[in-house]
Design a protein around this motif. Structure first.
Motif, PDB file in Angstrom:
ATOM      1  N   ALA A  57     -24.610 -66.899 -11.773  1.00  0.00           N
ATOM      2  CA  ALA A  57     -25.906 -67.580 -11.745  1.00  0.00           C
ATOM      3  C   ALA A  57     -25.843 -68.844 -10.881  1.00  0.00           C
ATOM      4  O   ALA A  57     -26.766 -69.119 -10.100  1.00  0.00           O
ATOM      5  CB  ALA A  57     -26.336 -67.932 -13.163  1.00  0.00           C
ATOM      6  N   MET A  58     -24.752 -69.589 -10.990  1.00  0.00           N
ATOM      7  CA  MET A  58     -24.601 -70.799 -10.178  1.00  0.00           C
ATOM      8  C   MET A  58     -24.507 -70.461  -8.688  1.00  0.00           C
ATOM      9  O   MET A  58     -25.124 -71.116  -7.853  1.00  0.00           O
ATOM     10  CB  MET A  58     -23.359 -71.575 -10.625  1.00  0.00           C
ATOM     11  N   ALA A  59     -23.740 -69.422  -8.367  1.00  0.00           N
ATOM     12  CA  ALA A  59     -23.601 -69.009  -6.961  1.00  0.00           C
ATOM     13  C   ALA A  59     -24.934 -68.508  -6.413  1.00  0.00           C
ATOM     14  O   ALA A  59     -25.308 -68.820  -5.279  1.00  0.00           O
ATOM     15  CB  ALA A  59     -22.526 -67.934  -6.829  1.00  0.00           C
ATOM     16  N   ALA A  60     -25.667 -67.737  -7.226  1.00  0.00           N
ATOM     17  CA  ALA A  60     -26.976 -67.225  -6.787  1.00  0.00           C
ATOM     18  C   ALA A  60     -27.938 -68.375  -6.526  1.00  0.00           C
ATOM     19  O   ALA A  60     -28.681 -68.363  -5.540  1.00  0.00           O
ATOM     20  CB  ALA A  60     -27.545 -66.275  -7.839  1.00  0.00           C
ATOM     21  N   ARG A  61     -27.905 -69.388  -7.389  1.00  0.00           N
ATOM     22  CA  ARG A  61     -28.787 -70.549  -7.205  1.00  0.00           C
ATOM     23  C   ARG A  61     -28.454 -71.286  -5.915  1.00  0.00           C
ATOM     24  O   ARG A  61     -29.332 -71.689  -5.169  1.00  0.00           O
ATOM     25  CB  ARG A  61     -28.651 -71.487  -8.399  1.00  0.00           C
ATOM     26  N   ARG A  62     -27.166 -71.456  -5.631  1.00  0.00           N
ATOM     27  CA  ARG A  62     -26.741 -72.124  -4.395  1.00  0.00           C
ATOM     28  C   ARG A  62     -27.123 -71.320  -3.163  1.00  0.00           C
ATOM     29  O   ARG A  62     -27.470 -71.859  -2.127  1.00  0.00           O
ATOM     30  CB  ARG A  62     -25.230 -72.326  -4.385  1.00  0.00           C
ATOM     31  N   GLN A  63     -27.014 -70.001  -3.261  1.00  0.00           N
ATOM     32  CA  GLN A  63     -27.214 -69.138  -2.101  1.00  0.00           C
ATOM     33  C   GLN A  63     -28.675 -68.749  -1.892  1.00  0.00           C
ATOM     34  O   GLN A  63     -29.009 -68.157  -0.868  1.00  0.00           O
ATOM     35  CB  GLN A  63     -26.362 -67.870  -2.250  1.00  0.00           C
ATOM     36  N   TRP A  64     -29.536 -69.066  -2.840  1.00  0.00           N
ATOM     37  CA  TRP A  64     -30.928 -68.614  -2.805  1.00  0.00           C
ATOM     38  C   TRP A  64     -31.643 -69.025  -1.522  1.00  0.00           C
ATOM     39  O   TRP A  64     -32.346 -68.242  -0.907  1.00  0.00           O
ATOM     40  CB  TRP A  64     -31.668 -69.155  -4.019  1.00  0.00           C
ATOM     41  N   HIS A  65     -31.477 -70.278  -1.095  1.00  0.00           N
ATOM     42  CA  HIS A  65     -32.215 -70.774   0.058  1.00  0.00           C
ATOM     43  C   HIS A  65     -31.397 -70.762   1.345  1.00  0.00           C
ATOM     44  O   HIS A  65     -31.868 -71.234   2.372  1.00  0.00           O
ATOM     45  CB  HIS A  65     -32.723 -72.195  -0.209  1.00  0.00           C
ATOM     46  N   LEU A  66     -30.182 -70.239   1.273  1.00  0.00           N
ATOM     47  CA  LEU A  66     -29.361 -70.198   2.484  1.00  0.00           C
ATOM     48  C   LEU A  66     -29.866 -69.105   3.422  1.00  0.00           C
ATOM     49  O   LEU A  66     -30.304 -68.046   2.977  1.00  0.00           O
ATOM     50  CB  LEU A  66     -27.896 -69.944   2.124  1.00  0.00           C
ATOM     51  N   PRO A  67     -29.787 -69.346   4.705  1.00  0.00           N
ATOM     52  CA  PRO A  67     -30.246 -68.329   5.658  1.00  0.00           C
ATOM     53  C   PRO A  67     -29.305 -67.130   5.688  1.00  0.00           C
ATOM     54  O   PRO A  67     -28.103 -67.261   5.453  1.00  0.00           O
ATOM     55  CB  PRO A  67     -30.241 -69.068   6.999  1.00  0.00           C
ATOM     56  N   SER A  68     -29.875 -65.989   6.007  1.00  0.00           N
ATOM     57  CA  SER A  68     -29.068 -64.765   6.111  1.00  0.00           C
ATOM     58  C   SER A  68     -28.242 -64.809   7.390  1.00  0.00           C
ATOM     59  O   SER A  68     -28.497 -65.626   8.288  1.00  0.00           O
ATOM     60  CB  SER A  68     -29.993 -63.543   6.138  1.00  0.00           C
ATOM     61  N   ALA A  69     -27.271 -63.917   7.483  1.00  0.00           N
ATOM     62  CA  ALA A  69     -26.438 -63.835   8.683  1.00  0.00           C
ATOM     63  C   ALA A  69     -27.302 -63.515   9.911  1.00  0.00           C
ATOM     64  O   ALA A  69     -27.061 -64.043  11.001  1.00  0.00           O
ATOM     65  CB  ALA A  69     -25.352 -62.782   8.500  1.00  0.00           C
ATOM     66  N   ALA A  70     -28.317 -62.678   9.730  1.00  0.00           N
ATOM     67  CA  ALA A  70     -29.215 -62.339  10.846  1.00  0.00           C
ATOM     68  C   ALA A  70     -30.002 -63.561  11.296  1.00  0.00           C
ATOM     69  O   ALA A  70     -30.182 -63.798  12.496  1.00  0.00           O
ATOM     70  CB  ALA A  70     -30.164 -61.221  10.431  1.00  0.00           C
ATOM     71  N   ARG A  71     -30.460 -64.361  10.323  1.00  0.00           N
ATOM     72  CA  ARG A  71     -31.219 -65.571  10.663  1.00  0.00           C
ATOM     73  C   ARG A  71     -30.323 -66.597  11.368  1.00  0.00           C
ATOM     74  O   ARG A  71     -30.742 -67.269  12.305  1.00  0.00           O
ATOM     75  CB  ARG A  71     -31.834 -66.179   9.389  1.00  0.00           C
ATOM     76  N   TRP A 177     -22.964 -80.219  11.451  1.00  0.00           N
ATOM     77  CA  TRP A 177     -23.825 -79.047  11.352  1.00  0.00           C
ATOM     78  C   TRP A 177     -23.434 -78.077  12.448  1.00  0.00           C
ATOM     79  O   TRP A 177     -23.423 -78.436  13.628  1.00  0.00           O
ATOM     80  CB  TRP A 177     -25.285 -79.421  11.554  1.00  0.00           C
ATOM     81  N   GLN A 178     -23.166 -76.842  12.032  1.00  0.00           N
ATOM     82  CA  GLN A 178     -22.958 -75.772  12.985  1.00  0.00           C
ATOM     83  C   GLN A 178     -24.043 -74.733  12.742  1.00  0.00           C
ATOM     84  O   GLN A 178     -25.083 -75.066  12.186  1.00  0.00           O
ATOM     85  CB  GLN A 178     -21.535 -75.249  12.861  1.00  0.00           C
ATOM     86  N   SER A 179     -23.851 -73.522  13.149  1.00  0.00           N
ATOM     87  CA  SER A 179     -24.922 -72.515  13.088  1.00  0.00           C
ATOM     88  C   SER A 179     -25.566 -72.363  11.709  1.00  0.00           C
ATOM     89  O   SER A 179     -26.796 -72.367  11.613  1.00  0.00           O
ATOM     90  CB  SER A 179     -24.407 -71.169  13.581  1.00  0.00           C
ATOM     91  N   PRO A 180     -24.796 -72.212  10.613  1.00  0.00           N
ATOM     92  CA  PRO A 180     -25.460 -72.035   9.304  1.00  0.00           C
ATOM     93  C   PRO A 180     -26.315 -73.221   8.887  1.00  0.00           C
ATOM     94  O   PRO A 180     -27.447 -73.052   8.417  1.00  0.00           O
ATOM     95  CB  PRO A 180     -24.282 -71.829   8.334  1.00  0.00           C
ATOM     96  N   GLU A 181     -25.792 -74.435   9.065  1.00  0.00           N
ATOM     97  CA  GLU A 181     -26.550 -75.620   8.685  1.00  0.00           C
ATOM     98  C   GLU A 181     -27.777 -75.811   9.568  1.00  0.00           C
ATOM     99  O   GLU A 181     -28.840 -76.215   9.100  1.00  0.00           O
ATOM    100  CB  GLU A 181     -25.654 -76.866   8.768  1.00  0.00           C
ATOM    101  N   LEU A 182     -27.632 -75.486  10.837  1.00  0.00           N
ATOM    102  CA  LEU A 182     -28.750 -75.601  11.765  1.00  0.00           C
ATOM    103  C   LEU A 182     -29.841 -74.587  11.421  1.00  0.00           C
ATOM    104  O   LEU A 182     -31.034 -74.915  11.438  1.00  0.00           O
ATOM    105  CB  LEU A 182     -28.258 -75.403  13.201  1.00  0.00           C
TER     106      LEU A 182
END
Length: 196
Positions: A57-71, A177-182
């Motif tokens: 549940a904690m990991a899902a909450r953290r990952q919820w708003h993260l961009p996908s690999a495609a994005r 900031w690299q690609s994921p953070e950007l």
């Protein structure tokens, strides 16, 4: 006393992994308990998977708003095709949307001076396309930060940091900031289509 989880503990690794991995471990523990333990211990054995459900549940909450690999890939291609004028305007738009007051930098060391909630941050982004980020860029950013008496510093670049630059950034608390953070920072903003 503040407790801190060890970086390479099982739970820390699971928090950085996909949420479903922890849930799968919990399910396997529950099934093994139901199949192998005597009737009086099945419930107790199944409960041993509860920490993994919490981690999931904690990991899902953290990952919820993260961009996908495609994005992330789409964002990286789009910003690599941009010139500085377009990229800096897009960054400024993202910073303003996130509540920062933005002032353009006047020197070579940083490109933006951001203020939010009484804290200032200098941002160096002009070398976002560089093949590798060396120590000299981060040293200049840190010097500008110290001379301006600014609390925070941020470096934006798609390429990896050099072996010397990585520990320098960590030691001086320079966010990178690299690609994921950007991709996360530019969420919801229109990106120009990447050229072929």
């Amino acid at each position: 006393m503040k407790l801190k989880m060890a970086k390479n503990s099982l739970f820390a690794i699971l928090l950085r992994s996909s949420w479903w991995i922890s849930l799968l471990i919990a399910l396997v523990l529950g099934l093994l308990s139901a199949a192998l333990l005597p009737d009086g211990l099945k419930v107790v054995g199944a409960m041993s998977g509860l920490p993994f459900v919490v981690i999931s549940a904690m990991a899902a909450r953290r990952q919820w708003h993260l961009p996908s690999a495609a994005r992330i890939a789409q964002t990286e291609q789009a910003v690599m095709a941009m010139n500085w004028h377009s990229f800096s305007a897009l960054l400024e738009q993202a910073f303003v949307r996130d509540g920062y007051a933005v002032t353009r930098g006047k020197g070579e060391a940083f490109d933006f001076d951001l203020t939010k909630g009484g804290r200032r941050m200098v941002v160096c982004a002009r070398r976002w396309k560089s093949a590798r980020t060396g120590l000299e860029v981060l040293r200049a950013l840190q010097t500008a930060r110290e001379s301006s008496d600014v609390q925070d510093a941020l470096y934006i670049g798609l390429a990896p940091l050099s072996d010397n630059a990585r520990p320098f950034a960590a030691e001086h608390r320079i966010a990178v900031w690299q690609s994921p953070e950007l991709a996360h920072a530019l969420r919801g903003l229109p990106l120009p289509p990447a050229s072929g």
